[in-house]
Design an enzyme around this catalytic site. Sequence first.
Site, PDB file in Angstrom:
ATOM      1  N   ASP A 155       0.579 -55.797  42.681  1.00 36.19           N
ATOM      2  CA  ASP A 155       1.336 -57.025  42.538  1.00 36.19           C
ATOM      3  C   ASP A 155       0.662 -58.072  43.453  1.00 36.19           C
ATOM      4  O   ASP A 155      -0.138 -57.708  44.321  1.00 36.19           O
ATOM      5  CB  ASP A 155       2.764 -56.700  43.006  1.00 36.19           C
ATOM      6  CG  ASP A 155       3.557 -57.917  43.336  1.00 36.19           C
ATOM      7  OD1 ASP A 155       3.700 -58.773  42.456  1.00 36.19           O
ATOM      8  OD2 ASP A 155       4.022 -58.030  44.488  1.00 36.19           O
ATOM      9  N   ASP A 157       2.223 -61.633  45.084  1.00 37.64           N
ATOM     10  CA  ASP A 157       3.046 -62.141  46.192  1.00 37.64           C
ATOM     11  C   ASP A 157       3.733 -61.005  46.941  1.00 37.64           C
ATOM     12  O   ASP A 157       4.335 -60.126  46.320  1.00 37.64           O
ATOM     13  CB  ASP A 157       4.136 -63.086  45.670  1.00 37.64           C
ATOM     14  CG  ASP A 157       3.568 -64.384  45.136  1.00 37.64           C
ATOM     15  OD1 ASP A 157       2.719 -64.326  44.230  1.00 37.64           O
ATOM     16  OD2 ASP A 157       3.971 -65.450  45.623  1.00 37.64           O
ATOM     17  N   ASP A 163       4.420 -64.348  50.501  1.00 38.08           N
ATOM     18  CA  ASP A 163       5.050 -65.018  49.368  1.00 38.08           C
ATOM     19  C   ASP A 163       4.570 -66.465  49.224  1.00 38.08           C
ATOM     20  O   ASP A 163       4.657 -67.249  50.167  1.00 38.08           O
ATOM     21  CB  ASP A 163       6.578 -64.991  49.566  1.00 38.08           C
ATOM     22  CG  ASP A 163       7.313 -65.235  48.271  1.00 38.08           C
ATOM     23  OD1 ASP A 163       6.662 -65.181  47.209  1.00 38.08           O
ATOM     24  OD2 ASP A 163       8.525 -65.483  48.323  1.00 38.08           O
ATOM     25  N   THR A 191       0.367 -59.552  38.176  1.00 38.04           N
ATOM     26  CA  THR A 191       1.252 -60.490  38.865  1.00 38.04           C
ATOM     27  C   THR A 191       2.119 -61.241  37.872  1.00 38.04           C
ATOM     28  O   THR A 191       1.713 -61.436  36.719  1.00 38.04           O
ATOM     29  CB  THR A 191       0.407 -61.489  39.694  1.00 38.04           C
ATOM     30  OG1 THR A 191       1.240 -62.543  40.165  1.00 38.04           O
ATOM     31  CG2 THR A 191      -0.729 -62.109  38.888  1.00 38.04           C
ATOM     32  N   ASP A 347      12.470 -68.311  44.113  1.00 37.66           N
ATOM     33  CA  ASP A 347      12.694 -68.853  42.769  1.00 37.66           C
ATOM     34  C   ASP A 347      13.220 -67.738  41.873  1.00 37.66           C
ATOM     35  O   ASP A 347      13.301 -66.583  42.277  1.00 37.66           O
ATOM     36  CB  ASP A 347      11.362 -69.399  42.209  1.00 37.66           C
ATOM     37  CG  ASP A 347      10.198 -68.456  42.481  1.00 37.66           C
ATOM     38  OD1 ASP A 347      10.416 -67.235  42.445  1.00 37.66           O
ATOM     39  OD2 ASP A 347       9.069 -68.918  42.734  1.00 37.66           O
ATOM     40  N   LYS A 355       6.092 -55.732  33.751  1.00 38.83           N
ATOM     41  CA  LYS A 355       4.902 -55.092  34.318  1.00 38.83           C
ATOM     42  C   LYS A 355       4.581 -53.727  33.704  1.00 38.83           C
ATOM     43  O   LYS A 355       3.469 -53.233  33.860  1.00 38.83           O
ATOM     44  CB  LYS A 355       5.010 -55.018  35.843  1.00 38.83           C
ATOM     45  CG  LYS A 355       4.883 -56.408  36.477  1.00 38.83           C
ATOM     46  CD  LYS A 355       4.600 -56.388  37.953  1.00 38.83           C
ATOM     47  CE  LYS A 355       4.600 -57.825  38.473  1.00 38.83           C
ATOM     48  NZ  LYS A 355       4.218 -57.936  39.885  1.00 38.83           N
ATOM     49  N   ASP A 389       6.183 -54.836  45.693  1.00 35.23           N
ATOM     50  CA  ASP A 389       7.275 -54.998  46.664  1.00 35.23           C
ATOM     51  C   ASP A 389       8.637 -55.067  45.993  1.00 35.23           C
ATOM     52  O   ASP A 389       9.650 -55.086  46.675  1.00 35.23           O
ATOM     53  CB  ASP A 389       7.081 -56.282  47.489  1.00 35.23           C
ATOM     54  CG  ASP A 389       7.206 -57.527  46.628  1.00 35.23           C
ATOM     55  OD1 ASP A 389       6.367 -57.691  45.718  1.00 35.23           O
ATOM     56  OD2 ASP A 389       8.131 -58.318  46.849  1.00 35.23           O
TER      57      ASP A 389
HETATM   58  P1  IMP Z   1       4.200 -61.522  41.905  1.00 41.00           P
HETATM   59  O1  IMP Z   1       4.900 -61.092  43.152  1.00 41.00           O
HETATM   60  O2  IMP Z   1       2.710 -61.511  42.050  1.00 41.00           O
HETATM   61  O3  IMP Z   1       4.661 -60.787  40.686  1.00 41.00           O
HETATM   62  O4  IMP Z   1       4.531 -63.102  41.692  1.00 41.00           O
HETATM   63  C1  IMP Z   1       5.830 -63.589  41.591  1.00 41.00           C
HETATM   64  C2  IMP Z   1       5.857 -65.066  41.895  1.00 41.00           C
HETATM   65  O5  IMP Z   1       4.945 -65.794  41.086  1.00 41.00           O
HETATM   66  C3  IMP Z   1       7.204 -65.694  41.563  1.00 41.00           C
HETATM   67  O6  IMP Z   1       8.125 -65.519  42.594  1.00 41.00           O
HETATM   68  C4  IMP Z   1       6.843 -67.142  41.380  1.00 41.00           C
HETATM   69  O7  IMP Z   1       6.927 -67.831  42.612  1.00 41.00           O
HETATM   70  C5  IMP Z   1       5.394 -67.159  40.934  1.00 41.00           C
HETATM   71  N1  IMP Z   1       5.196 -67.577  39.545  1.00 41.00           N
HETATM   72  C6  IMP Z   1       4.363 -68.544  39.149  1.00 41.00           C
HETATM   73  N2  IMP Z   1       4.362 -68.655  37.822  1.00 41.00           N
HETATM   74  C7  IMP Z   1       5.208 -67.747  37.346  1.00 41.00           C
HETATM   75  C8  IMP Z   1       5.601 -67.384  36.023  1.00 41.00           C
HETATM   76  O8  IMP Z   1       5.167 -67.929  34.994  1.00 41.00           O
HETATM   77  N3  IMP Z   1       6.496 -66.372  35.936  1.00 41.00           N
HETATM   78  C9  IMP Z   1       6.971 -65.739  37.021  1.00 41.00           C
HETATM   79  N4  IMP Z   1       6.612 -66.040  38.263  1.00 41.00           N
HETATM   80  C10 IMP Z   1       5.732 -67.051  38.448  1.00 41.00           C
HETATM   81 MG    MG Z   2       5.681 -59.477  44.568  1.00 45.70          MG
END
Ligand code: IMP
Ligand code: MG
Length: 436
Positions: A155, A157, A163, A191, A347, A355, A389
Amino acid sequence: MTTRYRVEYALKSHRRDQFIEWIKGLLAVPFVLYSSPHGAFDGKDISRLSQTAEEAHRRYSEILHDVEVMIDDHIASQKDPNNPFPSKLKLLVPTVGPFFTRLPLEAAFKYQDSRRYISSRRFVSPSFNDVRLILNSAQIMAVTTYGELQLATFDGDVTLYDDGESLEPSSPVIPRLLDLLHKNIKIGIVTAAGYTTADKYHARLHGLLSAIAASTTLTPAQKESLIIMGGEANYLFQFSPGAPHLLAPVPRAEWLTPEMATWDESAIAELLDAAEQALRDCVRSLNLPAALLRKDRAVGIIPDPPGVRIPRESLEETVLVVQKALELSRVGRERKVPFCAFNGGRDVFVDIGDKSWGVTVCQRWFGRQLGLADNGGAIRGENTLHVGDQFLSAGANDFRARSVGTTAWIASPTETVDLLDELKELMEKKKNGASS
Ligand code: IMP
Ligand code: MG
């Protein structure tokens, strides 16, 4: 009764992992019986302290050994299609899902106890985090010892970077990821961040991409063993040294699974419309400082003005409301298009797909590259590890990856680094053992 149910639900279900809570409950018994808190301060007999730690260690080990055996039994019943009865573990923890490997929990406990001194504690019982880390250790012991790790997915963030941040060149996670590539392990970054163009992913991951480009020790094939699966399962990019921003976009026709190819554009639009409406209703009813963001394959709410914090409770409420609204909507009831509603920490987003599809695409993409013949040409779940996470069952997006591969649940990028170090040590131990 309804209110009671709702309070219980709000307090528990979506914020608890029942398997971890169950193990925690089992370990609480010897903690209460053997921890002897007075021994920490009566000063009478210092040797008693180490005796009680040894006793607690022995009891905790026995319990984890028993859980290990119960998982073996669960795996056996999972493999038997003619067995109509649930396993003992399933009866005790109804939410428990499939296991791709057995889990050496006793050995993993001993490893974590040597680092965290769980048995030496007299006032703080084995915690959620203790159990989570024991499960992670057991999982990486299993993927390295019983089989061979072929694919690691991450993943973004909170897992690779904090984050909302980016993977900067100084990140300690970068040399660890390069080490995996050197060992011919394929890497997918799966992601939720959904962008249609390479420049945006380059902005988030530039430290890693530049390090791979600059490496003189990785072969061209190893360099191409990094892909980015964005928007959960919507956009695929492959590392390519000659491409603009070091990432070559891969057309959907080249990677959609047959099931994904049936996701109908009008159903996707209908689902996103329903999600947008539910999100707008939440912004209004909870008076959220948020703006709506509609994308090609997602819709979300983000802080407005930027930088303001939406309260955690409001984010959670929004996810649960939107999830229910979508499940009950016409397009949701027809189940033609999977979706994922989750709380991203600052958000809330609803994405098309989730996923489990994103990791599946990585398994197929690299399986084809490796020329695998069985399992439909895809890397198997037991040879895959997804690190993330977000593993709570509602409102979290890494959770779905559990249905297609083994997983490790980390809480910060630092924990990812620790996990990769543990993995490296185990892989090298195995390699040295095999060559000696
Ligand atoms: P991950 O932890 O890598 O899965 O990313 C999640 C974060 O990506 C979310 O909390 C958003 O802040 C950001 N994000 C940006 N674009 C998108 C989208 O199109 N869908 C979902 N999350 C997005
Ligand atoms: Mg994450």
